[in-house]
Each structure stands twice: as structure tokens, then as C-alpha cells.
Scaffold this motif. Structure first.
Motif, short mmCIF file in Angstrom:
data_model
loop_
_atom_site.label_atom_id
_atom_site.label_comp_id
_atom_site.label_asym_id
_atom_site.label_seq_id
_atom_site.Cartn_x
_atom_site.Cartn_y
_atom_site.Cartn_z
N THR A 132 42.52 19.46 59.60
CA THR A 132 41.82 18.18 59.68
C THR A 132 40.65 18.27 60.66
O THR A 132 40.56 19.20 61.48
N LEU A 133 39.77 17.29 60.57
CA LEU A 133 38.64 17.21 61.49
C LEU A 133 39.14 17.07 62.93
O LEU A 133 38.59 17.67 63.86
N GLU A 134 40.20 16.29 63.11
CA GLU A 134 40.76 16.09 64.45
C GLU A 134 41.27 17.41 65.04
O GLU A 134 41.06 17.70 66.23
N GLU A 135 41.93 18.22 64.22
CA GLU A 135 42.42 19.51 64.69
C GLU A 135 41.27 20.43 65.10
O GLU A 135 41.35 21.16 66.09
N LEU A 136 40.19 20.39 64.34
CA LEU A 136 39.02 21.18 64.68
C LEU A 136 38.43 20.76 66.02
O LEU A 136 38.08 21.60 66.85
N MET A 137 38.33 19.47 66.22
CA MET A 137 37.72 18.96 67.44
C MET A 137 38.56 19.33 68.66
O MET A 137 38.02 19.68 69.72
N VAL A 138 39.87 19.29 68.53
CA VAL A 138 40.75 19.67 69.65
C VAL A 138 40.63 21.17 69.91
O VAL A 138 40.50 21.61 71.06
N ARG A 139 40.65 21.98 68.85
CA ARG A 139 40.62 23.44 69.00
C ARG A 139 39.35 23.91 69.70
O ARG A 139 39.38 24.83 70.52
N TYR A 140 38.21 23.28 69.37
CA TYR A 140 36.94 23.74 69.92
C TYR A 140 36.38 22.81 71.00
O TYR A 140 35.21 22.89 71.32
#
Length: 231
Positions: free
Chosen positions: A10-18
Motif C-alpha cells: 500500500t501507499l501507507e507502507e511505502l511512506m513508512v518504509r522510506y
């Protein structure tokens, strides 16, 4: 080379990861068959923080007469990028990360080309090393585009393909994105094959060969004719 990949989080997972605090990307759905010329998600650093946006896959140099040249620049060989007119400036000043959780390569078998999906054994997200550029048409329209760097294959990939994308180790990501680092000698050690013992490869359906197909069945393990013969 790298011609197809997946990004199923998800977009949220991407934002947390990076460590992305905010983004202008309005929407992201899982992608099971990302293909050349599509808009792809990418991370750059603006000197203060990481930013998530979209780039067209297929780098268009600023001096290009025709944006169709991007179809010839989907990948850049890491060994020669510093000497190529299209890539030497981006390598020093316009580096990006292309997030992925798998990529596809086609293995030659006795029964034809078999698509394989390569992932981390942990099935976690990873970072493909990319370069980006901006091209402005004579009419003033702008296209932001990117390419994915490739390197020699590790022991896992070598039987499948003679190239593999550069996968950055997590501890090297911020160095890669750091715009103040322009020395090629500081960047070259990052452009090495990823450790084979941390990756896994498995056969997937031939349906991945068509860009019109983009659903979760594409990443399911697929029993090949060769495997059936062994039974």
C-alpha cells in the motif's frame, strides 16, 4: 536487464518504509506487472527529506529530440553509466530509488521462455537503484522519467539472465539519494550484485508476458512442464 517488476504494498507502507512524511501521489494500488513506459513510483531526496512521486519508466535526456528515445533507455549498465552522455549527469546529481517487492526475468528452457519472479527471501520491499531526468518539449510540456541500473548477475540469477537490477542494501539507500555526493568512486561500491543467499526465484505464469494482465495471480508459484516431467 530489468523489464518488469512488482510493487504490491500500500501507499501507507511505502511512506513508512522510506520515511515519507507527505506525498502528492493521489492513489496507489498493488501492481503485479509494472512495465516500461508506465508511470512508476520513485523516491528522491530534496536535500532535507525523502519525497515520493511518479516518473515515466524510460529515461529521456534533456537534449533528446524525440521522447521515444526513452524506450531505448529502460536500463543503464552500471559499469558504463558514468561515461554515457544520457546517464553521466544523472549518476552524479539525479539518483532515485524505485521501490519493488519482486522483479521478473525470462529463463530459457527446453520448452521455451519461462518467466521467473525474483524476491527477497523475507518477501520485504527492496530498493532498485535508478536515475532520473526532466525533458521539456518545444511546446513546453515536461516529462520526468527514469531508468533502472543493472549489474552482473549473482549465482542465483546467472542461470536465468546475464544481467540483474542493482538492488541497494538498506544501509546504502541514503548515500545513494544524497545529492551532495557526486563522486563516482563513492557510488561505485553500491552498484554490485545483491547477495544470492538473500534472494529467492520461482516460476510464474506465462500470463505475465502480457502487460494487459495485472492481478495477484501473476505472482503465484507456477508448475512448469519441466517440473511435471520430473514427477
Amino acid at each position: 536487464m530489468c523489464g518488469r517488476y512488482t510493487l504490491t504494498v500500500t501507499l501507507e507502507e511505502l511512506m513508512v518504509r522510506y520515511m515519507i512524511e507527505e506525498t502528492t501521489v493521489p492513489f496507489h494500488r498493488p501492481k503485479y506487472n509494472v512495465a516500461p513506459s508506465q508511470q512508476v513510483l520513485a523516491i528522491i531526496n530534496d536535500g532535507q527529506s525523502n519525497r515520493l512521486g511518479e516518473l515515466k519508466w524510460g529515461l529521456i535526456p534533456p537534449w533528446a529530440d524525440d521522447p521515444k528515445i526513452g524506450f531505448q533507455m529502460l536500463n543503464a549498465r552500471s559499469e558504463t553509466a558514468a561515461s554515457k552522455p544520457a546517464f553521466q549527469n544523472p549518476l552524479r546529481r539525479k539518483r532515485c530509488i524505485i521501490p519493488a517487492d519482486g522483479f521478473y526475468e525470462w529463463k530459457t528452457t527446453a520448452n521455451g521462455k519461462q518467466p521467473m519472479r525474483i524476491v527477497l527471501k523475507s518477501r520485504a520491499l527492496f530498493s532498485l537503484a535508478g536515475l532520473y531526468e526532466s525533458w521539456i518539449s518545444p511546446e513546453g510540456s515536461k516529462i520526468n522519467s527514469c531508468t533502472i541500473l543493472t549489474t552482473t548477475p549473482n549465482e542465483l540469477i546467472a542461470p536465468i539472465h546475464d544481467r540483474m537490477p542493482v538492488i541497494l542494501r538498506p544501509e546504502d539507500e541514503q548515500l545513494w539519494l544524497n545529492r551532495s555526493v557526486t563522486e563516482i568512486d563513492a557510488l561505485s561500491p553500491l552498484l554490485r550484485p545483491y547477495h544470492a543467499d538473500e534472494l529467492d526465484a520461482y516460476a510464474v505464469s506465462p500470463a505475465v508476458g502480457s502487460v494487459r494482465n495485472d492481478d495477484c495471480s501473476l505472482i503465484d508459484s507456477y508448475t512448469t512442464d519441466e517440473q511435471l516431467e520430473l514427477w
